[in-house]
Design an enzyme around this catalytic site. Structure first.
Site, PDB file in Angstrom:
ATOM      1  CD  GLU A 176      -4.086   0.138   4.779  1.00 30.32           C
ATOM      2  OE1 GLU A 176      -3.342   1.387   4.951  1.00 30.32           O
ATOM      3  OE2 GLU A 176      -4.931  -0.727   4.627  1.00 30.32           O
ATOM      4  CE  LYS A 234      -3.564   4.583   6.484  1.00 30.09           C
ATOM      5  NZ  LYS A 234      -3.904   3.146   5.898  1.00 30.09           N
TER       6      LYS A 234
END
Length: 120
Positions: free
Chosen positions: A21, A98
């Site tokens: 990520e 997100k």
């Protein structure tokens, strides 16, 4: 008292607990709502008497650009900075989402929402 909302601020950045990520990044959405006395600006028609949403957008973009493991950390930084730099704000709520999080399923987004009030 009045409300200013800045909705769907889209940012690509590198938050997360997983190494991938932080390396490849992902898309985020931020929504911000502030409460402030807007009566002076309604009378004066002057930007100096209100909370400038250009400022609010800049705070979100600046703080989102600093990588963090948790969305809660980013949200807290956004709130803290708004209260430090803009005295007219009485209450602020921020939602940080997100988009397409890597959680092993078909999930549109994960959102955290935090609010803060000015201490008197």
């Amino acid at each position: 008292m009045g409300t200013i909302r800045v909705k769907n601020i889209r940012v690509f950045t590198n938050h997360g607990c997983l190494k991938e990520e932080t390396q490849i990044g992902s898309d985020y959405r931020v929504d911000l709502e502030i409460k402030a006395n807007l009566s002076n600006s309604a009378e004066s028609d002057s930007l100096k008497d209100t909370v400038d949403y250009v400022f609010l957008n800049k705070v979100v973009r600046d703080e989102m650009s600093i990588p963090s493991k948790l969305l809660e950390t980013v949200a807290k930084r956004i709130l803290d900075r708004i209260f430090e730099e803009e005295n007219l704000v009485k209450k602020a709520t921020v939602s940080v989402s997100k988009i397409n999080p890597p959680i092993g399923g078909d999930v549109e987004m994960v959102t955290i929402k935090m609010s803060q009030k000015r201490k008197k």
